[in-house]
Scaffold this motif. Structure first.
Motif, PDB file in Angstrom:
ATOM      1  N   TRP A 183      21.296 -82.198 -59.114  1.00  0.00           N
ATOM      2  CA  TRP A 183      20.946 -83.248 -60.063  1.00  0.00           C
ATOM      3  C   TRP A 183      20.166 -82.646 -61.225  1.00  0.00           C
ATOM      4  CZ3 TRP A 183      22.078 -88.527 -59.045  1.00  0.00           C
ATOM      5  CH2 TRP A 183      22.633 -88.761 -57.779  1.00  0.00           C
ATOM      6  N   ARG A 185      24.168 -86.614 -61.547  1.00  0.00           N
ATOM      7  CA  ARG A 185      24.662 -85.797 -60.434  1.00  0.00           C
ATOM      8  C   ARG A 185      25.776 -84.925 -60.955  1.00  0.00           C
ATOM      9  NH1 ARG A 185      28.857 -85.172 -57.254  1.00  0.00           N
ATOM     10  NH2 ARG A 185      29.944 -86.875 -58.308  1.00  0.00           N
ATOM     11  N   ASN A 230      31.057 -86.326 -63.646  1.00  0.00           N
ATOM     12  CA  ASN A 230      29.718 -86.509 -63.090  1.00  0.00           C
ATOM     13  C   ASN A 230      29.380 -87.987 -62.913  1.00  0.00           C
ATOM     14  OD1 ASN A 230      29.211 -83.655 -63.230  1.00  0.00           O
ATOM     15  ND2 ASN A 230      28.755 -83.880 -65.409  1.00  0.00           N
ATOM     16  N   GLU A 236      23.876 -81.609 -53.090  1.00  0.00           N
ATOM     17  CA  GLU A 236      24.275 -82.013 -54.441  1.00  0.00           C
ATOM     18  C   GLU A 236      23.188 -81.624 -55.444  1.00  0.00           C
ATOM     19  OE1 GLU A 236      27.099 -83.280 -55.264  1.00  0.00           O
ATOM     20  OE2 GLU A 236      27.895 -84.532 -53.652  1.00  0.00           O
TER      21      GLU A 236
END
Length: 366
Positions: A107, A48, A30, A105
């Motif tokens: 988070w 992330r 990550n 993505e």
């Protein structure tokens, strides 16, 4: 400041105004950042999550929520500080456990735990023992956890699953590297039956499954200034498996006299002193909750997990380096050879490892 990171961080229910966002560490998987806030507001960790590895990030975050809330209740009941002794997931402003950006993505944010110490490696037997106390306590806190958990990485420490991947890798030879790695491939094949025999005991329930962390390197623990384990972090891989995975992976990292990717193999080996110290700490917290089969295979679990890591590094090298972040073209091959040297050291000292486990089990089961 990075406007994109600020925009993402602003999706979470943070206290205070964002002052700055800075990178933290150099994770294999990550990308991690610290959110600095203005004034007396707390700081946060923004991360992330790697969608190539974690296919269902919302399910992973739900696992983390369940486990941390369970531990939080235990900490409060014991009179501890839940904002320092357990991770706290920060939801988004809409109440979700993670945010999906415009690029797809995911988070996540957690409270930053201030005034702590982290280590890249255990540099003394005393520190190794404290790490053992940490994971033993973590497993003990979750011994009565009975909620379902998602399998965030299918077959993560399942060697039968890994062999299915391995066999596909050999058949495809995607990067054209199998011929040059013939010796290393032989290391894997020579131990296939032994590792499958161990895993069969897990499949059959002889070795039970519990909630496990599954990535117990020392950098995944926060320590206080007095050297005590404060909090277990990086819970992305928390799921149900054998508790032996956590023990074995800790030995793989804590007791290694060299680096995981050491090019100088003369520096690499397993320290019996560190092995014994870690085992002592671990069993001081968790010995009475282990089954007879778990105790019997505690030492072997270090060989099992280290073998699995040899296989995974080599498999990624043969696949063309698609999983782990690398710093050179041969980085995964270097990792493979260093981990194999560690495995050989464990095999050479296995009798002493088993004897140390027997003595410490007796000490904590009187």
């Amino acid at each position: 400041m990075n406007d994109r990171l600020v925009s993402i961080a602003s999706q979470f229910a943070l206290e205070g105004e964002i002052l700055d966002i800075t990178p933290v560490g150099e994770g294999f998987i990550n990308d991690t950042y610290r959110i600095h806030t203005v004034g007396s507001a707390p700081d946060y960790i923004l991360q992330r999550k790697n969608g190539n590895i974690f296919k269902d990030v919302p399910a992973m975050m739900e696992n983390i929520r369940k486990v941390t809330e369970h531990i939080r209740r235990k900490v409060i009941a014991a009179g501890g500080d839940p904002d320092r002794e357990v991770m706290r997931v920060i939801p988004t402003r809409t109440g979700r456990l993670c945010h999906r950006d415009e690029g797809g993505e995911h988070w996540a944010a957690t409270l930053f735990i201030d005034d702590t110490v982290t280590y890249d490696r255990a540099d003394s037997p005393a520190l190794a023992r404290m790490g053992g106390i940490g994971i033993g306590h973590f497993q003990s806190q979750l011994a009565d956890f009975d909620e379902p958990l998602a399998e965030t990485i299918p077959g993560f420490h399942d060697i039968r699953h890994r062999f299915a991947q391995w066999d596909r890798t050999l058949s495809l030879d995607a990067a054209g590297r199998c011929r040059e790695a013939a010796e290393e491939i032989g290391w894997i094949e020579a131990r296939r039956d032994e590792m499958l025999a161990f895993w069969r005991l897990v499949e059959e329930g002889v070795i039970p499954r519990h909630v496990t962390h599954n990535d117990t390197k020392i950098s995944n623990f926060l320590f206080d200034r007095q050297g005590n384990v404060l909090c277990v972090i990086d819970l992305d891989t928390v799921m149900n498996s054998t508790s032996l995975n956590d023990f074995g992976d800790a030995i793989r990292t804590y007791a290694n006299t060299g680096a995981e990717d050491d090019r100088d193999l003369a520096r690499v080996g397993m320290s019996m002193e560190f092995f014994t110290a870690y085992t002592d700490g671990y069993l001081s917290q968790h010995a009475r909750e282990l089954s007879e089969a778990e105790r019997a295979y505690l030492a072997f679990s270090a060989r099992y997990i280290t073998y699995e890591q040899v296989l995974r590094f080599l498999m990624d090298y043969l696949d063309g380096d698609t999983y782990y972040k690398i710093r050179s073209a041969d980085h995964n091959l270097v990792r493979t050879r260093a981990q194999y040297r560690l495995l050989r050291s464990m095999e050479e000292q296995y009798g002493a490892m088993c004897e140390a486990v027997r003595e410490l089990n007796a000490k904590y089961n009187r």
